[in-house]
Design a protein around this motif. Structure first.
Motif, PDB file in Angstrom:
ATOM      1  N   TYR A 338       0.843  -1.201   0.000  1.00 57.54           N
ATOM      2  CA  TYR A 338       0.000   0.000   0.000  1.00 57.54           C
ATOM      3  C   TYR A 338       0.879   1.251   0.000  1.00 57.54           C
ATOM      4  N   LEU A 339       1.999   1.186   0.723  1.00 58.34           N
ATOM      5  CA  LEU A 339       2.925   2.310   0.746  1.00 58.34           C
ATOM      6  C   LEU A 339       3.546   2.528  -0.634  1.00 58.34           C
ATOM      7  N   VAL A 340       3.937   1.432  -1.286  1.00 58.97           N
ATOM      8  CA  VAL A 340       4.499   1.546  -2.641  1.00 58.97           C
ATOM      9  C   VAL A 340       3.463   2.150  -3.594  1.00 58.97           C
ATOM     10  N   ALA A 341       2.219   1.681  -3.472  1.00 54.62           N
ATOM     11  CA  ALA A 341       1.156   2.214  -4.322  1.00 54.62           C
ATOM     12  C   ALA A 341       0.932   3.697  -4.066  1.00 54.62           C
ATOM     13  N   LEU A 342       1.027   4.095  -2.794  1.00 57.11           N
ATOM     14  CA  LEU A 342       0.870   5.512  -2.456  1.00 57.11           C
ATOM     15  C   LEU A 342       1.981   6.342  -3.102  1.00 57.11           C
ATOM     16  N   LEU A 343       3.211   5.829  -3.071  1.00 63.39           N
ATOM     17  CA  LEU A 343       4.320   6.538  -3.713  1.00 63.39           C
ATOM     18  C   LEU A 343       4.106   6.645  -5.221  1.00 63.39           C
ATOM     19  N   ALA A 344       3.564   5.580  -5.820  1.00 67.80           N
ATOM     20  CA  ALA A 344       3.280   5.608  -7.257  1.00 67.80           C
ATOM     21  C   ALA A 344       2.210   6.645  -7.569  1.00 67.80           C
ATOM     22  N   LEU A 345       1.177   6.702  -6.717  1.00 66.81           N
ATOM     23  CA  LEU A 345       0.087   7.656  -6.944  1.00 66.81           C
ATOM     24  C   LEU A 345       0.579   9.089  -6.775  1.00 66.81           C
ATOM     25  N   ALA A 407       6.348   3.947  -9.014  1.00 65.44           N
ATOM     26  CA  ALA A 407       6.874   4.716  -7.883  1.00 65.44           C
ATOM     27  C   ALA A 407       8.282   5.216  -8.171  1.00 65.44           C
ATOM     28  N   ILE A 408       9.119   4.336  -8.710  1.00 71.45           N
ATOM     29  CA  ILE A 408      10.510   4.722  -9.018  1.00 71.45           C
ATOM     30  C   ILE A 408      10.560   5.712 -10.169  1.00 71.45           C
ATOM     31  N   LEU A 409       9.843   5.384 -11.253  1.00 64.76           N
ATOM     32  CA  LEU A 409       9.915   6.187 -12.474  1.00 64.76           C
ATOM     33  C   LEU A 409       9.394   7.605 -12.251  1.00 64.76           C
ATOM     34  N   THR A 410       8.228   7.738 -11.643  1.00 60.77           N
ATOM     35  CA  THR A 410       7.626   9.060 -11.494  1.00 60.77           C
ATOM     36  C   THR A 410       8.392   9.943 -10.524  1.00 60.77           C
ATOM     37  N   ASN A 411       8.804   9.368  -9.414  1.00 60.77           N
ATOM     38  CA  ASN A 411       9.508  10.204  -8.437  1.00 60.77           C
ATOM     39  C   ASN A 411      10.916  10.551  -8.898  1.00 60.77           C
ATOM     40  N   PHE A 412      11.542   9.651  -9.654  1.00 64.49           N
ATOM     41  CA  PHE A 412      12.825  10.000 -10.266  1.00 64.49           C
ATOM     42  C   PHE A 412      12.629  11.150 -11.243  1.00 64.49           C
ATOM     43  N   ARG A 413      11.580  11.079 -12.058  1.00 62.96           N
ATOM     44  CA  ARG A 413      11.338  12.138 -13.028  1.00 62.96           C
ATOM     45  C   ARG A 413      11.103  13.474 -12.330  1.00 62.96           C
ATOM     46  N   VAL A 414      10.308  13.460 -11.259  1.00 57.69           N
ATOM     47  CA  VAL A 414      10.038  14.697 -10.531  1.00 57.69           C
ATOM     48  C   VAL A 414      11.336  15.282  -9.979  1.00 57.69           C
ATOM     49  N   GLY A 415      12.140  14.437  -9.360  1.00 57.14           N
ATOM     50  CA  GLY A 415      13.395  14.912  -8.791  1.00 57.14           C
ATOM     51  C   GLY A 415      14.329  15.467  -9.834  1.00 57.14           C
TER      52      GLY A 415
END
Length: 431
Positions: A338-345, A407-415
């Motif tokens: 659920y935490l991973v899904a939250l990070l993806a969202l 989760a990895i792809l989107t947050n990497f892109r944001v950073g």
């Protein structure tokens, strides 16, 4: 007060059933409405329309309906040719002015470039006309040497768009005396040997037949694709489908209607995660394709608005959030996932927020400031396509892998987006 633009509209439009071609509707707008609105966006405010007695009441009604600043001049002898029609504008023009034909359709990008030119605006790479039927131009030292439809050796095509000055009327006066008013605009241009400005490969066409009316409609839709922000999947798949859908419905559906339909379709795909993941994934991808249609319709119909774009962006976030939340609810059981899904969202929402917030803070387009952002993976169209692929043959491990990757792809892109934009704005300005 002198006018800024002259529009020649005295032709009788016999091949279009006797209707004034300037008042034909393409993508929900009259040709002249489109031309005049786009010229207004570029500082051209006062217009003169040269027409015939038969069409004058129709053009007067059109002007009153839309509130344009227009003088109407009647050409009592339209059969004499469009060169004579231009001469009739002589008393109303002073200095620099734009000259266009009422039966030509131009894209916004074309007019933005053309108004900054001088002389005859010519196209060396025409995409939306029948070159065999077009008026060609041979250029020598930057000026018109020869012009005509039958030229075998030519350099460019006449777009029907001119930026002239009132010196052109010395030429029309001479031709009036020599030919009793029976001469074409091409004769005026050839004798004047005016400058040529090249505006190549942008959207423009003329409309003389019903077939060309359809071509103009297609041109408006296919040139209505936004220039920035599309991801890899949109550029090479979604837009190829969405533009064809837009072409089919542009005369019948408004952008707002399409926005509502796409939102409902996207929410349906989210609900279907509770019943069938493959069907949900496929419908989610279809909603991604349809998401481009409302913008294409808005640009083709000249109905764009900041509010419309704002609402469309919000509705996209609701669809994405609902889809991922319901997907997690229907497939995951362990709290860590659920935490991973939250990070993806969160990452999915922040991808667009990171660029839109930059625009709000600095009044600059992130994709124009840092063009390499277009190549970064993780935009909405790419995420949705990837989601569909993972859900075609669903299993708990594949869904977990999807959430982890998102989760990895989107947050990497944001950073990385924040890093690139911060680096850009911290660079000292060069003088």
């Amino acid at each position: 007060m002198p006018v800024d633009a002259v529009i020649l509209a005295a032709g009788l439009g016999r091949r279009m059933g006797g209707k004034p071609k300037g008042l034909l509707r393409i993508a929900g707008r009259e040709i002249l409405y489109r031309t005049m609105t786009l010229l207004q966006k570029n500082g051209i405010e006062r217009f003169l329309i040269v027409t015939n007695r038969q069409y004058a009441p129709l053009y007067r009604e059109f002007v009153e309906k839309h509130g344009f600043k227009v003088k109407l001049v009647i050409n009592p002898e339209p059969e004499k040719g469009n060169g004579h029609s231009l001469h009739l504008a002589k008393e109303h023009v002073s200095g620099r002015f734009v000259l266009v034909m009422s039966d030509h359709v131009y894209s916004e990008a074309f007019i933005e470039r053309a108004v900054g030119g001088m002389g005859l605006i010519a196209d060396r790479k025409p995409r939306w006309i029948d070159v065999g039927e077009a008026t060609k131009v041979r250029v020598l030292e930057g000026r018109v040497e020869e012009i005509g439809k039958g030229l075998k050796n030519w350099d460019a095509v006449d777009t029907g768009f001119f930026v002239l000055d009132d010196g052109i009327f010395k030429i029309t006066e001479a031709l009036e005396a020599e030919k009793s008013g029976e001469y074409s605009l091409s004769e005026v241009i050839k004798r004047a040997g005016i400058k040529v400005t090249f505006v190549d490969g942008l959207g423009w066409t003329d409309v003389d037949t019903p077939e060309e009316l359809n071509r103009a409609r297609k041109m408006l839709v296919f040139t209505a694709v936004k220039g920035t922000g599309d991801g890899f999947v949109s550029r090479y798949l979604n837009r190829k489908i969405s533009t064809r859908i837009s072409y089919l419905i542009v005369e019948r559906v408004t952008p707002n209607q399409m926005t509502v339909f796409t939102f409902a379709f996207g929410m349906l795909s989210a609900l279907l995660t509770l019943f069938s993941l493959p069907v949900a994934g496929i419908l989610y991808q279809i909603s991604s394709i349809l998401d481009g249609v409302d913008g294409e319709l808005a640009r083709a119909q000249l109905r764009t608005s900041k509010l419309g774009g704002y609402i469309d962006s919000l509705l996209d976030r609701y669809v994405d959030g609902s889809f991922l939340a319901l997907l997690a609810y229907s497939t995951l059981r362990e709290p860590i996932w659920y935490l991973v899904a939250l990070l993806a969202l969160l990452g999915s929402v922040m991808v667009s927020y990171s660029t839109e917030r930059f625009r709000g803070a600095f009044c600059r387009d992130a994709y124009l400031e840092v063009p390499s952002l277009r190549k970064l993976p993780g935009k909405r169209d790419e995420r949705i396509f990837m989601t569909m692929l993972f859900l075609l043959y669903p299993s708990t491990p594949s869904v977990k892998a999807l959430f982890a990757l998102l989760a990895i792809l989107t947050n990497f892109r944001v950073g990385f987006t924040v890093y690139l934009l911060a680096k850009k704005i911290s660079q000292p300005k060069t003088i």
